[in-house]
Design an enzyme around this catalytic site. Structure first.
Site: not given
Lengths: 267, 534
Positions: B193, B195, B261, B304, B331, B390
């Site tokens: 969540g 984002e 992030n 991100d 990442r 990822n």
């Protein structure tokens, strides 16, 4: 000069176009209440997320020409919104998730507004261009229009709404600099494969880590396991389509582009 | 006669199948390599198959033994399969997108039961597809997190709901896509969540009742340790989601979880500071949820680069001393080796293409190059926001001390934009255009786990979305977007076998045995394939 420019069928007065769009977008959507500031906001989103493929004015490039009142994959505003959200599977069009609902409607509004633009003058005579296409240009040897021709290169039946005029001119003059791609993969990448028995040059149809499928210039499909190859080369700065600067005059190429821009679904 | 004996054996096996998966069995998962009891195989998360029946000599004979075609629900956009199956005594538990749980007979692939939650049509999933990565099992229950942010306990024998709790509010962007982690009487979950500008956390629930036992917020409130790395109210919408299953050390009594992030993703101006504990590995006390240590990979991230990758636990000699280690390929394109008792940085190196840092300093902090942040005009940086790797799993082979990682060689043009927080809307502050197709590539890479040095690589056509699994048979199993499942020689990276599944492989391989025969399972498209050599 008399016939130049008649190719475009979009010369509706802006107001009439707007009414037409309104009729298409019949369902209630946020677009109904949008203002000029929404249009500006939509343009900003468009420049970041869309212009790279569709051109700064939506005139088309690697992506479809959006500056027309009817879009092939989006019959109404809601469908256009959904398409922005989800993309078109199997094409180079990705979903644009990294924007808000409001921005998605704003860019939808902006793309719809592009359909009201009067498209630019065509550089040449499309009727003369059609004759060049079928005659001196020899285009049907590798391209299909309305079911006619050989399918070696891309089908051109709707090329006038899929690409912009500038892009098509580059495609004629320097095909290696204007190659269509899907999701970043060149659709007609030239590859050369060597086995112990033969050398094959052609266009890559498909490829993975273990195999490659190639269509040669005669139209024959070859499939190789990479483990069977003794050599394999991707030739990025190359196209199997000839450079037409050596075949047609400047005027003839203008005429041919003008003809190609008439190849659309909305006649 | 023989047949009735077989049926009797099967009946016995079935009655065992739905019995106890005690916490002790999970701790001692190494003792039963025929089963795959947790998301990553063991609490150490090696994703290593200790079975060696399929090996470098016979893998060329690997064939499909059965396939199961998933039935993605009527949701539009459902269909990306990221599940890792769990196998317990002949029964396989998988999830199907978006949040369905299905039990299969591991011998034949025939369905035992299936369960789907009632899901609102307008369920939010901002920043990720409608996916689920699998279940956890403990005692006689199966646990699943749902896209609308519930945690549900199902009866392992029938799929009946034992309990169902709302972990967080999906209407402001919370979702569960990870496989839960079951430990002693507790189910641990994290959330997606960031984002949408959520404030992330890790939760522990009572496995019997669903009662919330503790919650650790990954973004500290004012006055809490770490809050000095935030300014103003930015912490309230600071992101730090926890959307991938962690690891667990029963001896040290530490839970290792990774944090995503900070929000908004690409406009760091709105959140000055290091933004702890975003882009970090955190070690928690599983009894209380108390933070024991943290290590931040990417301070003040603006690309991100969630740290939601699998932390692999291993014990080895390092600099002349026996150390308890945790290894993670991030990442952000760097590989890290930490002391897992203290969080001390021991080693780090670049393992994939990147253009944003000159390296790591002696504390492991990246030496960030100038002009690498997103801009309004766009700034081309490697790796892309999807990262050098990822969520999909790396693998560690204890006998050879090799670390295998599926890596993405892809750059992106990063954009920065103004953004204001609105509940339930994307909170991003920019965007990206990834260099795709022929401008990008992928590879399976083998690293020395202690030095991070690359031993070999196997090239992929495109940046992968599938993890890898090493096996005691000397193999590395992986998959590609182009639909290939393949087996590589772990010593050399040479391809020994491959199979075209017909759909993109977007999940992690796993292995189990049924009827005394080793099987390898991996999905392609929406089909689960199970392979064996006989």
């Amino acid at each position: 000069m008399g016939n130049r420019g008649i190719a475009m069928q979009l010369r509706l007065p802006a107001m009439l176009t707007f009414v037409f769009i309104g009729a298409v977008g019949h369902a209630q959507t946020p677009i109904d209440t949008m203002t000029d500031s929404d249009l500006d906001a939509g343009e900003s989103v468009f420049r970041v997320h869309c212009a790279r493929c569709h051109g700064m004015q939506g005139e088309g490039g690697e992506g479809s020409n959006l500056a027309r009142p009817r879009l092939r994959h989006a019959n109404d505003d809601q469908q256009l919104y959904d398409l922005v959200d989800e993309g078109i599977p199997g094409t180079g069009m990705p979903g644009v998730w990294a924007i808000s609902d409001e921005q998605r409607w704003q860019v939808t509004y902006y793309v719809r507004s592009l359909g009201q633009l009067v498209s630019g003058e065509m550089p040449g005579d499309p009727i003369a261009g059609k004759a060049i296409y079928q005659g001196k240009g020899g285009c049907p040897a590798c391209h299909i229009v309305d079911g006619q021709g050989r399918g070696i290169g891309p089908e051109l039946t709707l090329i006038g709404e899929q690409r912009g005029a500038e892009h098509l001119r580059v495609a004629l003059d320097a095909p290696s600099e204007s190659q269509p791609s899907t999701a970043g993969y060149m659709d007609f990448l030239t590859v050369r494969a060597q086995t112990d028995y033969a050398d094959v040059e052609g266009m890559r149809i498909n490829e993975d880590a273990f195999s490659v499928q190639i269509r040669d210039i005669a139209g024959q499909v070859h499939s190789f396991r990479k483990s069977d190859l003794v050599g394999y080369e991707k030739v990025f700065a190359h196209s199997l389509m000839p450079e037409y600067t050596a075949v047609l005059s400047e005027q003839e190429r203008d005429d041919l582009v003008s003809y190609l821009m008439t190849l659309r679904s909305e006649q | 006669m023989t047949r009735s004996i077989a049926i009797l054996v099967l009946a016995v096996a079935t009655s065992i199948a739905f019995a106890d998966v005690s916490f002790q069995r999970l701790v001692n998962a190494d003792d039963e390599p025929q089963n795959w009891l947790t998301y990553s195989g063991t609490f150490r998360s090696e994703r290593f198959a200790a079975l060696d029946q399929i090996d470098v000599d016979n893998v060329a004979d690997l064939k499909v033994t059965w396939a199961y075609q998933m039935q993605p629900s009527s949701f539009s956009g459902a269909g990306l399969v990221e599940t890792t199956p769990i196998v317990v005594d002949g029964i396989m538990y998988i999830t199907e997108p978006p949040s369905t749980v299905t039990a299969l007979d591991a011998l034949t692939g025939k369905q035992i039961w299936t369960w789907s939650p009632d899901m609102p049509e307008d369920v939010l999933h901002i920043g990720f597809p409608k996916v689920n990565r699998g279940v956890a099992v403990l005692d006689d229950a199966v646990y699943v997190g749902t896209l609308d942010a519930h945690l549900v306990a199902l009866d392992a024998a029938t799929g009946a709901v034992r309990w169902d709790v709302e972990v967080a509010d999906n209407k402001i962007g919370f979702a569960l896509t990870l496989a839960p982690l079951a430990i002693d009487g507790k189910i641990i979950v994290g959330v997606s969540g960031a984002e949408a500008g959520v404030r992330g956390f890790v939760d522990a629930y009572d496995s019997a009742t669903g009662e919330l036992l503790w919650r650790f917020h990954t973004i500290p409130a004012p006055g809490e340790p770490g809050s000095e790395t935030w300014q103003g109210d930015a912490w309230q919408t600071g992101g730090g989601s926890t959307w991938l299953t962690g690891s667990y050390d029963h001896d040290l009594e530490l839970l290792y979880w990774t944090v995503g992030n900070p929000a908004p993703d690409w406009n760091g101006d709105l959140r000055p500071g290091d933004n702890l504990y975003s882009c970090s590995l955190i070690a928690l006390d599983p009894e209380s949820g108390e933070l024991k240590w943290h290590f931040q990979f990417t301070p003040h991230d603006t690309h991100d680069w969630d740290a939601n990758q699998i932390p692999i636990l291993l014990d080895a000699e390092f600099d002349g001393a026996d150390r308890k280690l945790v290894a993670l390929a991030n990442r952000n394109a760097f590989y890290y080796l930490l002391d897992r008792e203290t969080g001390e940085f021991l080693h780090g190196n670049q393992y994939s293409r990147q253009t944003w840092a000159a390296g790591l300093d002696e504390t492991g902090r990246p030496i960030v190059l100038p002009n690498t942040d997103p801009t309004e005009e766009g700034n081309l940086i490697w790796p892309s926001l999807q990262g050098a790797t990822n969520w999909f799993s790396p693998s560690y082979s204890p006998p050879t001390q090799q670390f295998f990682v599926a890596t993405r060689l892809m750059g992106a043009i990063y954009y920065k934009a103004e953004v204001e927080y609105e509940p339930g809307q994307p909170f991003l502050g920019g965007g990206e255009q990834a260099l795709s197709g022929d401008e990008a590539a992928g590879a399976i890479r083998a690293l020395d786990v202690l030095t991070g040095e690359r031993q070999w690589q196997f090239d992929l056509q495109s940046p992968p979305w599938a993890g890898v699994m090493a096996t005691a048979g000397g193999l590395v199993i992986g998959g590609s977007n182009e639909g290939n499942v393949f087996a590589l020689d772990a010593r050399t990276g040479d391809a020994l076998w491959n199979f075209q599944t017909g759909g993109a492989v977007r999940s992690n391989p796993m292995s189990f045995a049924v009827d005394g025969k080793q099987r390898i399972a991996v999905t392609g498209g929406t089909t689960l394939y199970v392979f064996g050599v006989e």
